[in-house]
Design a protein around this motif. Structure first.
Motif: not given
Length: 269
Positions: A48, A50, A69, A71, A73, A109, A113-115, A158, A160, A177
């Motif tokens: 991922t 970030v 990460m 896959w 969440l 998220a 917490r975005r990816c 995505g 996370w 994620c």
């Protein structure tokens, strides 16, 4: 939805291409998501992208970082099955972009917490009546592979999470994620009614910003122009089993039944 995809990049090359910091363990094998994997499935460790500050220093400029990460969440409030292990639940490998901000498992998220999830392409299955005259109501599933016509890497939006066993004083964080999905648009509607949400490069700064929520518009269904460079083609049934993993999964095959071809469901090329 997006339940399988392929990737042939590795963390080091990705870090160089994006001018990012590689925070992965480069010694892991292919099934952990660091190297070539033609059949990435949920619960696999994946790469991922970030954007984060240096740990403990929110005053510095955030930097792009490549992280590995799981896959699927795992919400931060997930209970512990045994020391250091979260309780198994429904695999949250996809999240609806239009509902993520109000869904308990994803709303935190969405804020911070975005990816991005890099991939070469993803698989979907066209479902049609069994043309071989099987049992009444039986269907046949034909796998298709969607990828950029120019072979470039696709970056999907995505979310996370960081899960820790709060009962342990020194619990190792577990990063996980999910890939956001949206209504399919353009020619991709012939394959499936859902698709992963692409994140164009011009929106990366806003999407990955660790200090501010992303504009709500980035969670909306994109225009058909965003996927105009993506092509779909039929691939072998080998991809149906996660035990199969090699370039032969992407070999082009003839496109399904005559009825499906006449309705435009099969061949997009």
């Amino acid at each position: 939805m997006c339940g399988r995809y392929a990737t042939t990049t590795d963390s080091g090359r990705l870090a160089v291409e994006l001018d990012a910091i590689d925070e992965t363990d480069t010694g892991t094998d292919a099934r952990s998501g660091g190297f070539t994997n033609y059949n990435v499935a949920p619960t696999t460790q994946v790469l991922t992208v970030v954007e984060r500050h240096e740990h403990g220093n929110n005053e510095d400029d955030p930097q792009l970082r490549i992280r590995r990460m799981r896959w699927g969440l795992i919400p931060v409030w997930t209970k512990t099955a045994e020391p250091g292990v979260p309780v198994k639940g429904k695999p949250l490998f996809n999240a609806r972009a239009d509902k993520a901000a109000t869904t308990a498992s994803f709303r935190d998220a969405v804020k911070y917490r975005r990816c991005l999830v890099p991939m070469d392409g993803w698989y979907e299955w066209v479902v049609e009546p069994d043309a071989l005259g099987g049992a009444k109501g039986k269907v046949a599933k034909h796998p298709f592979y969607m990828s950029a016509a120019d072979g470039s890497t696709l970056y999907m939006a995505g979310l996370w999470s960081v899960w820790r066993d709060r009962s342990l004083e020194q619990s190792r964080p577990l990063l996980s994620c999910t890939i956001l999905t949206t209504d399919a648009v353009g020619d991709l509607t012939r394959i499936h009614d859902r698709m992963p949400l692409p994140m164009p490069r011009q929106h990366w700064d806003a999407w990955l910003d660790p200090d501010h929520p992303a504009p709500a518009t980035l969670l909306e269904t994109p225009s058909a122009d965003v996927v105009s460079g993506i092509v779909a083609r039929p691939v072998p049934d080998l991809v149906n089993s996660v035990r199969n993993n090699g370039p032969e999964l992407l070999a082009e095959v003839s496109g399904g039944s005559a009825d499906a071809e006449q309705t435009g469901q099969i061949s997009l090329l």
